[in-house]
Design a protein around this motif. Structure first.
Motif, PDB file in Angstrom:
ATOM      1  N   ARG A  90       0.881  -1.175   0.000  1.00 48.80           N
ATOM      2  CA  ARG A  90       0.000   0.000   0.000  1.00 48.80           C
ATOM      3  C   ARG A  90       0.915   1.220   0.000  1.00 48.80           C
ATOM      4  NH1 ARG A  90      -2.543   1.119   4.138  1.00 48.80           N
ATOM      5  NH2 ARG A  90      -4.426   2.053   3.214  1.00 48.80           N
ATOM      6  N   HIS A  91       1.187   1.739  -1.172  1.00 50.66           N
ATOM      7  CA  HIS A  91       2.250   2.742  -1.302  1.00 50.66           C
ATOM      8  C   HIS A  91       1.724   4.175  -1.202  1.00 50.66           C
ATOM      9  CE1 HIS A  91       6.534   3.305  -2.742  1.00 50.66           C
ATOM     10  NE2 HIS A  91       6.069   4.562  -2.695  1.00 50.66           N
ATOM     11  N   ALA A  92       0.679   4.518  -1.955  1.00 49.51           N
ATOM     12  CA  ALA A  92       0.201   5.893  -1.997  1.00 49.51           C
ATOM     13  C   ALA A  92      -1.293   5.913  -2.282  1.00 49.51           C
ATOM     14  CB  ALA A  92       0.956   6.696  -3.061  1.00 49.51           C
ATOM     15  N   LEU A  93      -1.882   7.074  -2.032  1.00 49.26           N
ATOM     16  CA  LEU A  93      -3.315   7.257  -2.238  1.00 49.26           C
ATOM     17  C   LEU A  93      -3.536   8.597  -2.940  1.00 49.26           C
ATOM     18  CD1 LEU A  93      -6.234   6.205  -1.571  1.00 49.26           C
ATOM     19  CD2 LEU A  93      -6.139   7.723   0.432  1.00 49.26           C
TER      20      LEU A  93
ATOM     21  N   LEU B 243      -1.815  13.605  -3.902  1.00 43.97           N
ATOM     22  CA  LEU B 243      -1.251  12.275  -3.658  1.00 43.97           C
ATOM     23  C   LEU B 243      -0.610  12.255  -2.276  1.00 43.97           C
ATOM     24  CD1 LEU B 243       0.587   9.901  -5.999  1.00 43.97           C
ATOM     25  CD2 LEU B 243       1.804  10.657  -3.959  1.00 43.97           C
ATOM     26  N   ARG B 244      -0.894  11.235  -1.485  1.00 44.43           N
ATOM     27  CA  ARG B 244      -0.319  11.090  -0.137  1.00 44.43           C
ATOM     28  C   ARG B 244       0.445   9.777  -0.028  1.00 44.43           C
ATOM     29  NH1 ARG B 244      -3.063  10.078   3.810  1.00 44.43           N
ATOM     30  NH2 ARG B 244      -5.135   9.616   2.940  1.00 44.43           N
ATOM     31  N   ASP B 245       1.610   9.858   0.592  1.00 41.76           N
ATOM     32  CA  ASP B 245       2.392   8.656   0.881  1.00 41.76           C
ATOM     33  C   ASP B 245       1.741   7.940   2.063  1.00 41.76           C
ATOM     34  OD1 ASP B 245       4.305   6.727   1.095  1.00 41.76           O
ATOM     35  OD2 ASP B 245       5.797   8.019   2.039  1.00 41.76           O
ATOM     36  N   LEU B 246       1.592   6.627   1.955  1.00 40.50           N
ATOM     37  CA  LEU B 246       0.940   5.831   3.007  1.00 40.50           C
ATOM     38  C   LEU B 246       1.965   5.177   3.923  1.00 40.50           C
ATOM     39  CD1 LEU B 246      -1.938   4.167   0.957  1.00 40.50           C
ATOM     40  CD2 LEU B 246      -2.018   6.220   2.400  1.00 40.50           C
ATOM     41  N   GLY B 247       3.100   5.827   4.100  1.00 38.22           N
ATOM     42  CA  GLY B 247       4.117   5.294   5.007  1.00 38.22           C
ATOM     43  C   GLY B 247       5.033   4.266   4.381  1.00 38.22           C
ATOM     44  N   SER B 248       5.236   4.355   3.082  1.00 38.81           N
ATOM     45  CA  SER B 248       6.109   3.399   2.394  1.00 38.81           C
ATOM     46  C   SER B 248       7.574   3.637   2.763  1.00 38.81           C
ATOM     47  CB  SER B 248       5.926   3.521   0.883  1.00 38.81           C
ATOM     48  OG  SER B 248       6.307   4.822   0.458  1.00 38.81           O
TER      49      SER B 248
END
Length: 323
Positions: free
Chosen positions: A47-50, A61-66
């Motif tokens: 689950r990389h980005a949203l 675009l938000r980074d999901l903690g990758s």
């Protein structure tokens, strides 16, 4: 930016490798199979980005903690507003997102000349290469005629043409989607024929009308013809950048001519490629008026007087410096 949305995977040169349509927001990106856009990239997180809509209607675009994050212009970003031209990197994958309302430029004028594709231009190119290779082998061989040497020169010429055209065809396939091997073979054959034709005609004209400068500075013409050949190769690979290629090839031709002049001055002390005409032809080809022996002796005497005066001047300067 209005949906549906298109996520484009980009190559390093900016070409689109793949487009994926997503009808609505939010858009989940990652390596996992439960995403809306699956990244086939070992350096991307499950689950990389949203991507979701912002308050002003634009995409965010938000980074999901990758672990490797979202990279934009070489810097890691936690969140980033997206336009149609924003290129981001997730892992080793470059992406951009465009809506259905994104404007596209007008179509380009097609100057590809589709009739000169495939076997026909390739065969013409091979024929030109073979003619030039045979002529070069026959004209440059001062030994008694031997068929094996002529065939060897022909084989070398054809092999060089195939290698040259193959390299450009690979670049064309890499950057222009189609190899166009026949077109590149035709371009090389035309360039080679133009250089060979110039050498023969310039030698005949220089010998007939005593225009020695045609052959003394013939290397610069050859450099210009090589630059023109490279321009047509580049224009076949990327037709939409012909102006940039023309300027680059002209600059390279000027640089090559300058280096040739400097090299001639360093090796022989003169700017010309040759001190005399390198090719002597039958006297019947002479069109300029013959010079008599008396004229030749008078010119030699005048030259001797200038050389003696120059030598005396240098001796006097050396003596004055010593005193």
């Amino acid at each position: 930016m209005k949906g549906p949305f298109f996520i484009e995977t980009l190559a390093r040169n900016g070409d689109v490798l793949h487009r994926h349509q997503v009808d609505s927001l939010p858009i989940r990106l990652g390596r996992g199979y439960n995403n809306d856009f699956i990244l086939d990239d070992a350096y991307a997180a499950p689950r990389h980005a949203l991507i979701e809509g912002g308050d002003d209607g634009r995409l965010v675009l938000r980074d999901l903690g990758s672990r490797n994050g979202v990279v934009y212009k070489g810097k890691r970003q936690h969140s980033l507003e997206l336009t149609g031209d924003t290129v981001i990197r997730l892992g080793h994958t470059s992406l951009r997102v465009r809506g259905a309302d994104f404007p596209v430029p007008p179509e380009l004028v097609d100057r590809t000349m589709h009739r000169w594709e495939g076997a026909l231009p390739g065969a013409v190119g091979m024929l030109l290469i073979g003619i030039v290779a045979l002529a070069t082998a026959l004209l440059n061989d001062a030994r008694p005629f031997q068929l094996s040497r002529v065939l060897q020169g022909l084989a070398y010429g054809i092999a060089a043409g195939l290698v040259w055209a193959g390299g450009w065809a690979f670049a064309n396939r890499l950057f222009g989607r189609h190899a166009r091997f026949g077109r590149h073979l035709f371009i090389f054959g035309c360039g080679l024929a133009a250089i060979g034709l110039y050498k023969v005609l310039s030698s005949i004209i220089a010998y007939a009308w005593s225009l020695e400068w045609l052959v003394r500075y013939g290397m610069h013409v050859a450099i210009a013809l090589i630059a023109v050949t490279v321009y047509f190769h580049l224009g076949t690979v990327r037709p939409q950048r012909r102006r940039h290629f023309a300027a680059s090839c002209a600059l390279l031709a000027l640089l090559g001519s300058g280096l040739t002049l400097v090299g001639n001055l360093q090796t022989s002390g003169r700017a010309a490629d040759h001190l005399y005409m390198p090719l002597l032809l039958p006297p019947e080809l002479r069109a300029s008026q013959d010079r008599s022996i008396d004229q030749f002796m008078a010119d030699a005497a005048a030259m001797k007087a200038r050389i003696d005066a120059e030598r005396i001047r240098k001796v006097e300067e050396e003596r004055a410096a010593a005193d």
